[in-house]
Design an enzyme around this catalytic site. Structure first.
Site, PDB file in Angstrom:
ATOM      1  N   GLU A   1       0.848  -1.209   0.000  1.00 24.95           N
ATOM      2  CA  GLU A   1       0.000   0.000   0.000  1.00 24.95           C
ATOM      3  C   GLU A   1       0.878   1.252   0.000  1.00 24.95           C
ATOM      4  O   GLU A   1       1.881   1.319   0.732  1.00 24.95           O
ATOM      5  CB  GLU A   1      -0.878  -0.024   1.246  1.00 24.95           C
ATOM      6  CG  GLU A   1      -1.697   1.233   1.491  1.00 24.95           C
ATOM      7  CD  GLU A   1      -2.321   1.264   2.877  1.00 24.95           C
ATOM      8  OE1 GLU A   1      -3.259   2.039   3.060  1.00 24.95           O
ATOM      9  OE2 GLU A   1      -1.852   0.508   3.763  1.00 24.95           O
TER      10      GLU A   1
ATOM     11  N   CYS B   1      -5.195  -2.723   2.848  1.00 20.63           N
ATOM     12  CA  CYS B   1      -4.968  -2.638   4.293  1.00 20.63           C
ATOM     13  C   CYS B   1      -6.191  -3.061   5.113  1.00 20.63           C
ATOM     14  O   CYS B   1      -6.567  -4.216   5.133  1.00 20.63           O
ATOM     15  CB  CYS B   1      -4.503  -1.233   4.657  1.00 20.63           C
ATOM     16  SG  CYS B   1      -3.754  -1.157   6.311  1.00 20.63           S
TER      17      CYS B   1
ATOM     18  N   LYS C   1      -9.376   2.157  -2.728  1.00 20.88           N
ATOM     19  CA  LYS C   1      -9.840   1.740  -1.404  1.00 20.88           C
ATOM     20  C   LYS C   1     -11.169   2.419  -1.118  1.00 20.88           C
ATOM     21  O   LYS C   1     -11.304   3.638  -1.269  1.00 20.88           O
ATOM     22  CB  LYS C   1      -8.810   2.119  -0.344  1.00 20.88           C
ATOM     23  CG  LYS C   1      -9.144   1.601   1.051  1.00 20.88           C
ATOM     24  CD  LYS C   1      -8.021   1.936   2.023  1.00 20.88           C
ATOM     25  CE  LYS C   1      -8.316   1.356   3.410  1.00 20.88           C
ATOM     26  NZ  LYS C   1      -7.266   1.711   4.387  1.00 20.88           N
TER      27      LYS C   1
END
Length: 525
Positions: A282, A393, A343
């Site tokens: 990430e 994440c 995300k």
């Protein structure tokens, strides 16, 4: 003196401290310790106090406070690594960081307290026995409490109880009812043990004292049986994978004098050897796309084209003005334009700012505190005959969202992802429990979906997890290295993919309704 007598003789203060300690011991049930029986036994100790006889408001209030103390110990011990991030990177004094953590965990513990208080209230209102309340109402309300922790105010489901069972017999139920359902079973077993403790030595409960251990045995045997079922099967040929672990210190990552070092590091790691799939962590590139050198992404794209590799790169994408996203970009011969996944489940304060909290973000010096998103349903990326579905994440804490994406692909007749991919950076939390706990969370996603999970992280845990939740390969933490592996994709739909959390919530509602019916029958006799 028997254990039951000892518990009954405890003062309110001693009972509170016992619940606090029992909750704190829960940290041992999760990674890296994996002592999953602690989860059941500590919860049984709490439930034995909640289910003690008493038909008044005091017993309800006492049950609520004991459960709150248990939740406080559980969540504070399990997420103590947040203090590291707030102190080292946020600049808060240690005492204030600890107080901030306890404020968070104390607020989340209200869910557990409400479940305990609600159980006692329904038991008294419906005039049901402790057995009915313990086996039907308490597991249901406890599961609803955990569900609220998953979804309310964006959710913080770290170390909900079901995660303790990635290595227990209950893991066989994960493809059917998911981590939330494992929490329901965990509470059911804890209630059965609590009732044995409450009723030990009581005349007239001989049948119940035989039935409760039988219930525990049946659940474990069923779990073992379910582990023998292969809900998914290998698809196509294995792909060659390279997962890059750059091990860039967090205090250096966004430092101006080290930005070019990170760009050079990941360029060299990516182009060192071709592979079907090469993945960075990430935000491996600590700049927005608009800030990168003009030739940086084109050079990586040329490498992908020339070597027939697919490169998935973690980077903040700038879409103009103040609009940017935490994304991964995929470069491949199969795509004229880079593949992009944004995300969508954003972290409060780190990735979006709740109303009225801009001052907190400024005080903590959190970079890029407000991201945009493309929504929860995004396509997978084709990689050498497989379909790879990224998450970034914190997103892999939300198994129902990953299941919903797979289900949506299946319903729409689109290619269903055969491999899951998590790109993370946990350097914020140092060498703490956060890293093995996050690995365990990914193991649960593999159990639920029957698909392998690739993990590309900055400092750990970079890993390949195969169906069955087994960590097949794992890089040492806090090292700069590359994990090379051959990974098969899997096809097929587990029940959990199709029904999500409705299975666990359905069991909870069914149990509570059955308790209501039994209470009505008893009242009409």
């Amino acid at each position: 003196m028997s254990l039951r007598s000892m518990l009954s003789s405890l003062s309110a203060r001693s009972s509170f401290l016992l619940a606090l300690v029992a909750g704190g011991l829960n940290v041992l049930s999760f990674a890296p310790f994996h002592f999953w029986p602690v989860q059941i036994l500590s919860l049984a100790l709490l439930f034995s106090q909640i289910l003690r006889e008493g038909d008044d408001a005091i017993s309800r209030k006492r049950a609520g406070w004991l459960a709150w103390a248990y939740g406080l110990g559980w969540l504070t011990a399990s997420t103590s690594w947040l203090v590291y991030a707030m102190t080292v990177f946020g600049g808060l004094p240690g005492v204030l960081s600890l107080l901030a953590l306890m404020f968070l965990t104390g607020a989340l513990s209200i869910y557990v307290a409400a479940a305990a208080w609600g159980t006692r209230w329904l038991q008294q209102r419906w005039k049901i026995s402790s057995t009915v309340a313990g086996l039907l109402v308490l597991p249901g309300l406890f599961t609803v409490a955990e569900w609220l922790r998953i979804c309310f105010l964006t959710g913080f489901p770290w170390t909900i109880s079901g995660y303790a069972h990635t290595h227990s017999p209950l893991a066989g139920f994960a493809p059917v009812i998911g981590v939330l359902g494992l929490g329901w079973l965990n509470a059911l077993l804890a209630a059965a043990l609590a009732l044995l403790l409450v009723n030990v030595g009581t005349v007239g409960n001989r049948k119940q004292n035989l039935a409760l251990p039988a219930l525990v045995l049946v659940v474990f045997v069923a779990g073992f049986g379910l582990q023998q079922i292969n809900w998914t099967k290998p698809q196509g040929q294995a792909i060659q994978v390279r997962l890059l672990q750059g091990n860039v210190a967090q205090d250096m990552k966004f430092s101006q004098e080290h930005l070019n070092d990170s760009l050079t590091l990941y360029h060299d790691m990516i182009t060192q050897t071709p592979a079907d799939l090469i993945v960075t962590p990430e935000t491996a590139l600590p700049m927005l796309t608009s800030q990168l050198p003009p030739d940086y992404l084109p050079l990586l794209n040329s490498f992908a084209q020339d070597s027939a590799s697919t490169v998935i790169l973690g980077v903040g994408v700038h879409d103009g003005a103040d609009k940017y996203s935490n994304s991964v970009l995929g470069m491949s011969r199969q795509y004229a334009q880079p593949y992009r996944y944004d995300k969508h489940h954003l972290v409060p304060f780190g990735e979006f700012i709740p109303p009225g909290f801009r001052w907190f973000v400024n005080m903590m010096s959190i970079p890029m505190g407000e991201f945009s998103t493309s929504g929860p349903i995004q396509p997978a990326m084709k990689v050498a005959g497989q379909w790879v579905m990224p998450n970034i994440c914190y997103e892999d804490l939300f198994g129902e969202e990953i299941a919903a994406q797979l289900s949506a692909q299946h319903t729409a007749g689109q290619p269903v992802a055969s491999i899951l991919l998590n790109a993370s950076n946990l350097a914020w939390y140092g060498n703490s429990f956060a890293i093995p706990q996050h690995l365990q969370i990914s193991q649960m996603r593999v159990l639920e979906t029957g698909r392998p999970m690739l993990r590309a992280t900055n400092t750990g845990a970079t890993a390949v997890i195969v169906p069955g939740g087994v960590v097949e390969q794992l890089l040492p933490e806090n090292t700069r290295a590359v994990l090379a592996a051959n990974v098969h994709g899997y096809t097929g739909m587990t029940p959990y993919i199709l029904i999500g959390n409705f299975g666990a919530l359905g069991l909870s509602v069914l149990g509570i309704l059955l308790a209501f019916v039994l209470g009505r029958k008893e009242k009409n006799r």
